[in-house]
Design a protein around this motif. Structure first.
Motif, PDB file in Angstrom:
ATOM      1  N   UNK A   1     -17.142  -0.159 -11.522  1.00 43.48           N
ATOM      2  CA  UNK A   1     -17.336  -1.602 -11.728  1.00 43.48           C
ATOM      3  C   UNK A   1     -17.312  -1.911 -13.219  1.00 43.48           C
ATOM      4  N   UNK A   2     -16.519  -2.913 -13.598  1.00 38.96           N
ATOM      5  CA  UNK A   2     -16.443  -3.327 -15.001  1.00 38.96           C
ATOM      6  C   UNK A   2     -17.714  -4.081 -15.386  1.00 38.96           C
ATOM      7  N   UNK A   3     -18.105  -3.928 -16.636  1.00 39.91           N
ATOM      8  CA  UNK A   3     -19.202  -4.726 -17.180  1.00 39.91           C
ATOM      9  C   UNK A   3     -18.666  -6.110 -17.490  1.00 39.91           C
ATOM     10  N   UNK A   4     -19.489  -7.137 -17.258  1.00 38.60           N
ATOM     11  CA  UNK A   4     -19.061  -8.520 -17.509  1.00 38.60           C
ATOM     12  C   UNK A   4     -19.844  -9.061 -18.693  1.00 38.60           C
ATOM     13  N   UNK A   5     -19.122  -9.482 -19.713  1.00 41.92           N
ATOM     14  CA  UNK A   5     -19.739 -10.026 -20.918  1.00 41.92           C
ATOM     15  C   UNK A   5     -19.603 -11.545 -20.887  1.00 41.92           C
ATOM     16  N   UNK A   6     -20.676 -12.237 -20.655  1.00 40.99           N
ATOM     17  CA  UNK A   6     -20.655 -13.696 -20.548  1.00 40.99           C
ATOM     18  C   UNK A   6     -20.644 -14.304 -21.950  1.00 40.99           C
ATOM     19  N   UNK A  27     -14.795  -0.301 -19.766  1.00 42.53           N
ATOM     20  CA  UNK A  27     -14.157  -1.540 -19.356  1.00 42.53           C
ATOM     21  C   UNK A  27     -15.169  -2.681 -19.403  1.00 42.53           C
ATOM     22  N   UNK A  28     -14.899  -3.651 -20.265  1.00 42.85           N
ATOM     23  CA  UNK A  28     -15.745  -4.842 -20.379  1.00 42.85           C
ATOM     24  C   UNK A  28     -14.860  -6.062 -20.216  1.00 42.85           C
ATOM     25  N   UNK A  29     -15.238  -6.948 -19.301  1.00 43.55           N
ATOM     26  CA  UNK A  29     -14.427  -8.139 -19.026  1.00 43.55           C
ATOM     27  C   UNK A  29     -15.182  -9.401 -19.429  1.00 43.55           C
ATOM     28  N   UNK A  30     -14.408 -10.392 -19.884  1.00 43.22           N
ATOM     29  CA  UNK A  30     -14.960 -11.724 -20.127  1.00 43.22           C
ATOM     30  C   UNK A  30     -14.702 -12.587 -18.899  1.00 43.22           C
ATOM     31  N   UNK A  31     -15.666 -13.427 -18.500  1.00 46.12           N
ATOM     32  CA  UNK A  31     -15.433 -14.283 -17.336  1.00 46.12           C
ATOM     33  C   UNK A  31     -14.363 -15.332 -17.645  1.00 46.12           C
TER      34      UNK A  31
END
Length: 413
Positions: A1-6, A27-31
């Motif tokens: 699961x990717x980390x989500x950076x708000x 893996x870090x994703x932006x919303x």
């Protein structure tokens, strides 16, 4: 699961985690469609950070807020990296420089920048405090970087990521080349960092600020009653609406100083002569000044700081003068100046000589540079031989000046 950076994509505090993720392979994703002021006010976001601040990292084990804590989490997500250094002492020094960036660099840039962008009330003394604090921090950083490519060890660590991100808005919005040239090793370091491939993937191309932002002035409040009256009148008579108000903005009007009659004095020629004269300064540069000077196209002014008794600390006094010259950047095309800090012990005296285009101090300078009100300004009377000699002494930093030694002499050119 990717980390989500708000966070939004341009947030320098979010850059810390995103750059760390590039180095660690995490893996870090932006919303998608994150909107500051909207997305961070939702009940779901407030559960993650009660203050509603960004960034916030959403992990399988819960949320983490505060940008340095987020960067630490990302850097520790994979143990096979050198972002924490290679030993216990290097680990401690990484933490040391991260704290330094958070307490000495970031808040002082904010004290200078944010009021000028209208995010906080402007206060001249607070700005001076911020600039002085930032200079002290950059001097310390500059000394360290004189013999080090990176903050810790021989490769990028989390300290470099945090430091660069905390310098980012300063370099982008307010730290012009004129300011940063006093700290050449910091300059070299910053440009080295932002051009590292993993930094560039996140930050993209970078351009340094060219001017210091003007202090934002609050717009006059709207008049609701007038707006309500005008709307129904214009609706049935669209043809009556003045066309110029609907046209595209016209080119910015020229500076009034550009509309003055041509002067025989070419300011850049004088600045070049001043800069290039390395010996026999009086006979070459000072005499050359009088040969070039055009009393019809330019005027000379003395300035004396009004509150000399406050100049009790040398470095604070020097920073005060440096800040003034920094804010005078907007008139570089139309002015030349010398600022002297006089005396071997406190209180130090601050006095200056300025050459301005035209017969008066430019109005836009008086309006935009708040320091102008801190000085007494006196137009030079060249028929007075004593004043003419004083002009010459200030141009060539002659010592003793008025019976005292010079602590420093700064030139605006």
């Amino acid at each position: 699961m990717a980390l989500v950076l708000h966070s939004g994509s341009g947030n320098k505090n979010a850059f810390k985690a995103l750059i760390a993720a590039e180095y660690c392979g995490v893996k870090v994703e932006l919303p998608k469609n994150f909107e500051m002021g909207v997305s961070n006010k939702t009940p779901e976001f407030i559960k993650m950070n009660p203050l509603g601040k960004v960034p916030v990292l959403e992990t399988p084990d819960g949320a983490v807020f505060e940008s340095n804590a987020i960067a630490r989490y990302v850097a520790r997500s994979k143990g096979d990296n050198l972002l924490w250094g290679g030993s216990l002492i290097e680990y401690a020094r990484v933490e040391q420089w991260m704290d330094f960036a958070a307490t000495e660099v970031d808040p002082n840039i904010a004290r200078w920048l944010y009021p000028r962008l209208g995010y906080a009330p402007f206060n001249a003394q607070s700005e001076e405090f911020g600039i002085a604090g930032l200079k002290r921090a950059l001097e310390a950083l500059n000394t360290h970087l004189a013999s080090n490519t990176f903050l810790v060890g021989h490769s990028v660590t989390l300290a470099d990521i945090v430091m660069t991100c905390n310098l980012y808005h300063g370099f982008a919005r307010i730290l012009t080349k004129t300011f940063t040239s006093e700290f050449p090793h910091v300059e070299r370091y910053f440009w080295t960092m932002v051009n590292q491939p993993n930094f560039k993937k996140v930050i993209g191309d970078f351009k340094q600020a060219e001017v210091v932002p003007s202090v934002q002035k609050k717009a006059a409040p709207a008049k609701p009653k007038e707006a309500k009256k005008e709307a129904p009148k214009e609706a049935p008579k669209p043809a009556v609406v003045e066309a110029p108000e609907e046209e595209a903005p016209k080119p910015k009007p020229k500076n009034p100083l550009d509309l003055l009659p041509p002067s025989k004095m070419v300011l850049d020629d004088w600045k070049r002569l001043y800069s290039n004269t390395k010996s026999n300064f009086h006979d070459v540069a000072v005499k050359g000044f009088w040969e070039m000077y055009d009393p019809e196209g330019y005027s000379l002014w003395f300035c004396d700081y009004k509150y000399q008794e406050e100049n009790t600390v040398s470095y604070v006094t020097l920073n005060k003068v440096g800040g003034f010259l920094q804010r005078m950047d907007l008139c570089r095309k139309y002015a030349f100046g010398k600022m002297l800090v006089i005396g071997s012990e406190a209180p130090f005296k601050v006095k200056g000589l300025w050459l301005f285009r035209g017969q008066d101090i430019p109005e836009f300078v008086m309006n935009e540079v708040y320091d102008m009100e801190l000085y007494e300004w006196t137009k030079v009377d060249l028929s007075d031989e004593a004043q003419k000699k004083r002009v010459e002494a200030m141009i060539e930093d002659l010592e003793p000046f008025e019976g005292q030694s010079l602590l420093d002499a700064k030139c605006f050119k």
